[in-house]
Design a protein around this motif. Structure first.
Motif, PDB file in Angstrom:
ATOM      1  N   GLY A  26      45.695  25.878  45.851  1.00  0.00           N
ATOM      2  CA  GLY A  26      45.693  25.346  44.343  1.00  0.00           C
ATOM      3  C   GLY A  26      45.164  25.977  43.326  1.00  0.00           C
ATOM      4  O   GLY A  26      45.159  25.309  41.999  1.00  0.00           O
ATOM      5  N   ALA A  27      44.597  26.886  43.548  1.00  0.00           N
ATOM      6  CA  ALA A  27      43.848  27.374  42.233  1.00  0.00           C
ATOM      7  C   ALA A  27      44.613  28.224  41.295  1.00  0.00           C
ATOM      8  O   ALA A  27      45.597  28.728  41.657  1.00  0.00           O
ATOM      9  CB  ALA A  27      42.624  28.648  42.787  1.00  0.00           C
ATOM     10  N   TYR A  28      44.429  28.096  40.091  1.00  0.00           N
ATOM     11  CA  TYR A  28      45.076  28.833  39.000  1.00  0.00           C
ATOM     12  C   TYR A  28      44.588  30.243  38.657  1.00  0.00           C
ATOM     13  O   TYR A  28      43.536  30.243  38.019  1.00  0.00           O
ATOM     14  CB  TYR A  28      44.987  27.955  37.679  1.00  0.00           C
ATOM     15  CG  TYR A  28      45.473  26.644  37.869  1.00  0.00           C
ATOM     16  CD1 TYR A  28      46.971  26.419  37.523  1.00  0.00           C
ATOM     17  CD2 TYR A  28      44.727  25.501  38.103  1.00  0.00           C
ATOM     18  CE1 TYR A  28      47.490  25.234  37.991  1.00  0.00           C
ATOM     19  CE2 TYR A  28      45.219  24.160  38.471  1.00  0.00           C
ATOM     20  CZ  TYR A  28      46.695  23.839  38.352  1.00  0.00           C
ATOM     21  OH  TYR A  28      47.335  22.717  38.430  1.00  0.00           O
ATOM     22  N   LEU A  29      45.011  31.309  39.338  1.00  0.00           N
ATOM     23  CA  LEU A  29      45.160  32.439  38.964  1.00  0.00           C
ATOM     24  C   LEU A  29      45.840  33.237  38.346  1.00  0.00           C
ATOM     25  O   LEU A  29      45.741  34.644  38.165  1.00  0.00           O
ATOM     26  CB  LEU A  29      44.682  33.085  40.322  1.00  0.00           C
ATOM     27  CG  LEU A  29      43.385  32.657  41.269  1.00  0.00           C
ATOM     28  CD1 LEU A  29      43.819  33.079  42.721  1.00  0.00           C
ATOM     29  CD2 LEU A  29      42.272  33.142  40.942  1.00  0.00           C
ATOM     30  N   ILE A  30      46.489  32.555  37.296  1.00  0.00           N
ATOM     31  CA  ILE A  30      47.435  33.308  36.423  1.00  0.00           C
ATOM     32  C   ILE A  30      46.745  34.213  35.504  1.00  0.00           C
ATOM     33  O   ILE A  30      45.599  34.121  35.241  1.00  0.00           O
ATOM     34  CB  ILE A  30      47.929  32.274  35.470  1.00  0.00           C
ATOM     35  CG1 ILE A  30      48.698  31.263  36.392  1.00  0.00           C
ATOM     36  CG2 ILE A  30      48.938  32.978  34.592  1.00  0.00           C
ATOM     37  CD1 ILE A  30      49.234  30.100  35.650  1.00  0.00           C
ATOM     38  N   ALA A  31      47.157  35.723  35.739  1.00  0.00           N
ATOM     39  CA  ALA A  31      46.782  36.622  34.900  1.00  0.00           C
ATOM     40  C   ALA A  31      45.280  36.980  35.032  1.00  0.00           C
ATOM     41  O   ALA A  31      44.517  37.689  34.434  1.00  0.00           O
ATOM     42  CB  ALA A  31      46.814  36.563  33.530  1.00  0.00           C
ATOM     43  N   ALA A  32      44.607  36.570  36.346  1.00  0.00           N
ATOM     44  CA  ALA A  32      43.458  37.081  36.649  1.00  0.00           C
ATOM     45  C   ALA A  32      43.196  38.337  36.920  1.00  0.00           C
ATOM     46  O   ALA A  32      44.195  38.890  37.598  1.00  0.00           O
ATOM     47  CB  ALA A  32      42.817  35.988  37.662  1.00  0.00           C
ATOM     48  N   ASP A  33      42.243  38.906  36.923  1.00  0.00           N
ATOM     49  CA  ASP A  33      41.899  40.295  37.487  1.00  0.00           C
ATOM     50  C   ASP A  33      41.179  40.301  38.857  1.00  0.00           C
ATOM     51  O   ASP A  33      39.838  39.960  38.901  1.00  0.00           O
ATOM     52  CB  ASP A  33      40.933  41.030  36.239  1.00  0.00           C
ATOM     53  CG  ASP A  33      40.778  42.519  36.952  1.00  0.00           C
ATOM     54  OD1 ASP A  33      41.476  43.128  37.855  1.00  0.00           O
ATOM     55  OD2 ASP A  33      40.170  43.323  36.244  1.00  0.00           O
ATOM     56  N   LEU A  34      41.989  40.572  39.875  1.00  0.00           N
ATOM     57  CA  LEU A  34      41.300  40.465  41.128  1.00  0.00           C
ATOM     58  C   LEU A  34      41.481  41.909  41.883  1.00  0.00           C
ATOM     59  O   LEU A  34      41.491  42.096  42.974  1.00  0.00           O
ATOM     60  CB  LEU A  34      42.257  39.536  42.047  1.00  0.00           C
ATOM     61  CG  LEU A  34      41.928  38.063  41.790  1.00  0.00           C
ATOM     62  CD1 LEU A  34      42.824  37.210  42.671  1.00  0.00           C
ATOM     63  CD2 LEU A  34      40.276  37.662  42.322  1.00  0.00           C
ATOM     64  N   THR A  35      41.476  43.071  40.938  1.00  0.00           N
ATOM     65  CA  THR A  35      41.594  44.576  41.260  1.00  0.00           C
ATOM     66  C   THR A  35      40.450  44.414  42.395  1.00  0.00           C
ATOM     67  O   THR A  35      39.349  44.402  42.080  1.00  0.00           O
ATOM     68  CB  THR A  35      41.514  45.272  40.322  1.00  0.00           C
ATOM     69  OG1 THR A  35      40.390  45.419  39.549  1.00  0.00           O
ATOM     70  CG2 THR A  35      42.904  45.256  39.524  1.00  0.00           C
ATOM     71  N   GLY A  36      40.761  45.217  43.476  1.00  0.00           N
ATOM     72  CA  GLY A  36      39.685  45.377  44.437  1.00  0.00           C
ATOM     73  C   GLY A  36      38.803  44.165  45.102  1.00  0.00           C
ATOM     74  O   GLY A  36      37.816  44.501  45.948  1.00  0.00           O
ATOM     75  N   ALA A  37      39.327  43.187  44.871  1.00  0.00           N
ATOM     76  CA  ALA A  37      38.686  41.877  45.431  1.00  0.00           C
ATOM     77  C   ALA A  37      39.033  41.702  46.903  1.00  0.00           C
ATOM     78  O   ALA A  37      39.845  42.411  47.458  1.00  0.00           O
ATOM     79  CB  ALA A  37      39.131  40.799  44.659  1.00  0.00           C
ATOM     80  N   ASP A  38      38.067  41.343  47.491  1.00  0.00           N
ATOM     81  CA  ASP A  38      37.887  41.060  48.920  1.00  0.00           C
ATOM     82  C   ASP A  38      38.495  39.727  49.240  1.00  0.00           C
ATOM     83  O   ASP A  38      37.768  38.612  49.013  1.00  0.00           O
ATOM     84  CB  ASP A  38      36.588  41.239  49.532  1.00  0.00           C
ATOM     85  CG  ASP A  38      36.612  41.126  51.056  1.00  0.00           C
ATOM     86  OD1 ASP A  38      37.588  40.847  51.694  1.00  0.00           O
ATOM     87  OD2 ASP A  38      35.485  41.362  51.605  1.00  0.00           O
ATOM     88  N   LEU A  39      39.635  39.383  49.667  1.00  0.00           N
ATOM     89  CA  LEU A  39      40.241  38.162  49.839  1.00  0.00           C
ATOM     90  C   LEU A  39      40.503  38.075  51.235  1.00  0.00           C
ATOM     91  O   LEU A  39      41.489  37.133  51.809  1.00  0.00           O
ATOM     92  CB  LEU A  39      41.808  38.242  49.168  1.00  0.00           C
ATOM     93  CG  LEU A  39      41.353  37.834  47.476  1.00  0.00           C
ATOM     94  CD1 LEU A  39      42.536  38.460  46.832  1.00  0.00           C
ATOM     95  CD2 LEU A  39      41.228  36.525  47.073  1.00  0.00           C
ATOM     96  N   ARG A  40      39.938  38.877  52.193  1.00  0.00           N
ATOM     97  CA  ARG A  40      40.392  38.639  53.648  1.00  0.00           C
ATOM     98  C   ARG A  40      39.901  37.329  54.141  1.00  0.00           C
ATOM     99  O   ARG A  40      38.761  36.686  53.810  1.00  0.00           O
ATOM    100  CB  ARG A  40      39.394  39.660  54.381  1.00  0.00           C
ATOM    101  CG  ARG A  40      39.790  41.118  54.143  1.00  0.00           C
ATOM    102  CD  ARG A  40      38.834  42.008  54.907  1.00  0.00           C
ATOM    103  NE  ARG A  40      37.576  42.009  54.262  1.00  0.00           N
ATOM    104  CZ  ARG A  40      36.323  42.095  54.893  1.00  0.00           C
ATOM    105  NH1 ARG A  40      36.421  42.927  56.084  1.00  0.00           N
ATOM    106  NH2 ARG A  40      35.306  41.930  54.461  1.00  0.00           N
ATOM    107  N   GLY A  41      40.991  36.653  54.859  1.00  0.00           N
ATOM    108  CA  GLY A  41      40.720  35.268  55.420  1.00  0.00           C
ATOM    109  C   GLY A  41      40.685  34.236  54.591  1.00  0.00           C
ATOM    110  O   GLY A  41      40.421  33.142  54.752  1.00  0.00           O
ATOM    111  N   ALA A  42      41.062  34.569  53.334  1.00  0.00           N
ATOM    112  CA  ALA A  42      41.187  33.341  52.097  1.00  0.00           C
ATOM    113  C   ALA A  42      42.353  32.564  52.493  1.00  0.00           C
ATOM    114  O   ALA A  42      43.415  32.877  52.940  1.00  0.00           O
ATOM    115  CB  ALA A  42      41.041  33.874  50.836  1.00  0.00           C
ATOM    116  N   ASP A  43      42.191  31.181  52.119  1.00  0.00           N
ATOM    117  CA  ASP A  43      43.044  30.504  52.191  1.00  0.00           C
ATOM    118  C   ASP A  43      43.885  30.206  50.864  1.00  0.00           C
ATOM    119  O   ASP A  43      43.217  29.901  49.654  1.00  0.00           O
ATOM    120  CB  ASP A  43      42.703  28.827  52.667  1.00  0.00           C
ATOM    121  CG  ASP A  43      43.679  27.709  52.493  1.00  0.00           C
ATOM    122  OD1 ASP A  43      45.008  27.997  52.244  1.00  0.00           O
ATOM    123  OD2 ASP A  43      43.709  26.561  52.924  1.00  0.00           O
TER     124      ASP A  43
END
Length: 281
Positions: free
Chosen positions: A212-229
């Motif tokens: 339910g996180a609000y990530l609208i227009a967030a910069d997640l370039t190169g982020a490590d989202l492995r195994g994230a819900d």
């Protein structure tokens, strides 16, 4: 309504939980309302056919939806509810030419769409080895949800889908806890967090709870989202360029379609790479 994807990956949920516009009577283009915004160029009331819907139930501007201000159409997926309501619940009777009761399709379609989304999550959960302690309960919930989705138009119209969703969510929460328990403290709790426009370039979100996180227009370039819900996370215009989402779970195709990414973005096998990621649109 959907754009075609650039490539087809093997999905855990299967084709029956993906929209098949060719087997549907354009239900998403009629049953659902939309308001003039960055996602839609015009207003439309629920139950009113979109002005771009042709008599053969196809979109008249499908190839240029983004250019004409209908980005919301390109990211939508009904999880297979459209073809089920069209071909099974109403036995292939067209709402344009069928008896008056076929108009009830517009009331039933959103209900079945919710149920099919739950079927997708439950199927995804059953594919996660770490969730084995609750697999029996998940299979029971899957069977219950399938039974409800197979109901008559009258049963579906009367269904309290929110109550059923709440019951299923208990199991999905437990699944998330089990899957992320192996992150050894790295999994951050960002549940329902307001991260709109956040600068998270290269962020360590391994095993994070982003429900339910609000990530609208967030910069997640190169982020490590492995195994994230990522269940329910709002990824509209989120920049996932070069991000690693390997093993991320409860990530749906509509979420991916709404985000931005590139050829190096690593995705779980349950979703496909959107065509606009490679077409520069």
């Amino acid at each position: 309504m959907r754009e075609h994807t650039a490539d087809r990956a093997d999905t855990r949920a299967g084709a029956e939980l993906r929209g098949d516009c060719g087997s549907c009577f354009g239900l998403c283009c009629v049953a659902l309302p939309f308001a003039r915004s960055a996602d839609f160029a015009t207003d439309k009331d629920a139950g009113t056919p979109c002005a771009n819907l042709r008599t053969d139930h196809r979109c008249g501007i499908h190839a240029t939806l983004r250019e004409r201000g209908f980005t919301g159409c390109t990211v939508y997926d009904c999880f297979g509810a459209g073809q089920r309501v069209s071909q099974v619940t109403f036995g292939g009777r067209d709402w344009r030419t069928g008896p008056p009761e076929t108009r009830r399709m517009f009331e039933v379609f959103p209900v079945v769409r919710h149920l099919h989304e739950l079927l997708w999550y439950l199927t995804e959960a059953l594919a996660l080895p770490a969730a084995r302690p609750v697999h029996a309960d998940l299979r029971g919930a899957l069977a219950d949800t399938e039974r409800l989705a197979s109901g008559t138009p009258q049963e579906l119209a009367a269904l309290d889908v929110a109550a059923h969703r709440q019951r299923v969510n208990v199991l999905l929460l437990r699944t998330s806890q089990l899957v992320r328990s192996g992150t050894r403290g790295r999994g951050k709790n960002r549940r329902n967090a307001d991260l709109m426009g956040a600068r998270l370039k290269g962020a360590d979100l391994f095993g994070a709870d982003l429900r339910g996180a609000y990530l609208i227009a967030a910069d997640l370039t190169g982020a490590d989202l492995r195994g994230a819900d990522l269940i329910g996370a709002d990824l509209r215009d989120t920049d996932l360029t070069d991000a690693d989402l390997t093993g991320a779970f409860f990530l749906t195709q509509p979420q991916v379609n709404a985000a931005r990414g590139g050829p190096v973005t690593r995705l779980p096998d349950s979703v496909t790479r959107p065509v606009h990621w490679t077409a520069g649109r």
